[in-house]
Design a protein around this motif. Structure first.
Motif, short mmCIF file in Angstrom:
data_model
loop_
_atom_site.label_atom_id
_atom_site.label_comp_id
_atom_site.label_asym_id
_atom_site.label_seq_id
_atom_site.Cartn_x
_atom_site.Cartn_y
_atom_site.Cartn_z
N UNK A 133 0.85 -1.19 0.00
CA UNK A 133 0.00 0.00 0.00
C UNK A 133 0.88 1.24 0.00
N UNK A 134 0.25 2.42 -0.08
CA UNK A 134 0.99 3.64 -0.38
C UNK A 134 2.12 4.00 0.58
N UNK A 135 1.97 4.02 1.86
CA UNK A 135 3.14 4.49 2.61
C UNK A 135 4.38 3.65 2.35
N UNK A 136 4.21 2.37 2.13
CA UNK A 136 5.36 1.52 1.84
C UNK A 136 5.75 1.62 0.37
N UNK A 137 4.78 1.81 -0.49
CA UNK A 137 5.05 1.96 -1.92
C UNK A 137 5.87 3.21 -2.20
N UNK A 138 5.81 4.18 -1.30
CA UNK A 138 6.59 5.41 -1.45
C UNK A 138 8.09 5.13 -1.56
N UNK A 139 8.55 4.08 -0.90
CA UNK A 139 9.99 3.77 -0.95
C UNK A 139 10.43 3.40 -2.36
N UNK A 140 9.61 2.69 -3.09
CA UNK A 140 9.95 2.36 -4.48
C UNK A 140 9.80 3.55 -5.40
N UNK A 141 8.75 4.36 -5.17
CA UNK A 141 8.55 5.56 -5.99
C UNK A 141 9.69 6.55 -5.75
N UNK A 142 10.16 6.63 -4.50
CA UNK A 142 11.27 7.52 -4.18
C UNK A 142 12.54 7.10 -4.91
N UNK A 143 12.73 5.81 -5.08
CA UNK A 143 13.89 5.30 -5.80
C UNK A 143 13.86 5.74 -7.25
N UNK A 144 12.72 5.58 -7.89
CA UNK A 144 12.60 6.00 -9.29
C UNK A 144 12.71 7.51 -9.42
N UNK A 145 12.10 8.24 -8.51
CA UNK A 145 12.17 9.69 -8.53
C UNK A 145 13.60 10.19 -8.32
N UNK A 146 14.32 9.56 -7.42
CA UNK A 146 15.71 9.94 -7.18
C UNK A 146 16.57 9.70 -8.41
N UNK A 147 16.37 8.59 -9.10
CA UNK A 147 17.14 8.32 -10.31
C UNK A 147 16.77 9.30 -11.43
N UNK A 148 15.50 9.66 -11.52
CA UNK A 148 15.10 10.65 -12.51
C UNK A 148 15.71 12.02 -12.23
N UNK A 149 15.80 12.39 -10.96
CA UNK A 149 16.41 13.67 -10.62
C UNK A 149 17.92 13.66 -10.88
N UNK A 150 18.57 12.53 -10.69
CA UNK A 150 19.99 12.45 -11.02
C UNK A 150 20.18 12.58 -12.53
N UNK A 151 19.29 11.98 -13.32
CA UNK A 151 19.37 12.13 -14.77
C UNK A 151 19.17 13.59 -15.18
N UNK A 152 18.18 14.23 -14.61
CA UNK A 152 17.93 15.64 -14.91
C UNK A 152 19.09 16.52 -14.46
#
Length: 173
Positions: A133-152
């Motif tokens: 569910x969402x509070x735990x799913x945030x950890x995976x979304x944060x991983x993708x978001x962090x990699x996208x920000x490093x690319x940007x």
């Protein structure tokens, strides 16, 4: 308008200033630090009592690997100067400098793409398939978001480092 121009519109003059270059470098640093903070926040959240996953799901080394590869790709990409990509006519250090620079640049982009693919893979295999569910799913979304920000951040730093200004000197002989 000269005929050798590729595009119809000229580059704005503000892009040639040292202030724009400095703003780009600082902006890239801010994006990179935000990416690291987001993944660090997810790691701290995974160990906190607010993480309500029934079998406890925590951030492990596997979750940090995509960010490590993205950061490595960022370092590789931004270590290549733009002039080295077309440097065969200048012969900096032997023959084939442009070819070598393009191969290293490709490896950097491959590392960035591998980091993003690893982040998406961790999100899907660790969080989506197990139907968290969402509070735990945030950890995976944060991983993708962090990699996208490093690319940007890598793109912003590449552009800002390779901007030409009126204070740069060309010492080619």
């Amino acid at each position: 308008m000269p005929e050798e121009r590729l595009w119809k519109f000229r580059k704005p003059q503000w892009m040639n200033s040292t202030t724009a270059r400095s703003a780009g470098v600082y902006g890239a640093g801010a994006l990179f630090s935000l990416a690291f903070f987001i993944l660090l926040d997810a790691a701290v959240f995974s160990k906190s009592p607010l993480n309500g996953s029934d079998p406890p799901i925590h951030i492990a080394f596997i979750d940090w690997l995509p960010l490590i590869f993205s950061t490595l790709g960022m370092l590789i990409i931004n270590s290549i100067e733009k002039t080295r990509l077309s440097a065969d006519s200048f012969s900096y250090s032997g023959s084939g400098v442009a070819w070598k620079a393009r191969v290293v640049l490709f490896l950097g982009f491959a590392s960035l793409a591998g980091g993003m693919a690893g982040g998406v893979t961790v999100l899907v295999l660790k969080y989506v398939v197990t139907e968290t569910v969402w509070p735990t799913l945030y950890m995976g979304v944060a991983n993708v978001l962090a990699n996208g920000l490093v690319m940007l951040s890598s793109v912003v730093l590449w552009i800002s480092q390779n901007m030409e200004d009126e204070y740069s000197y060309n010492l080619a002989l």
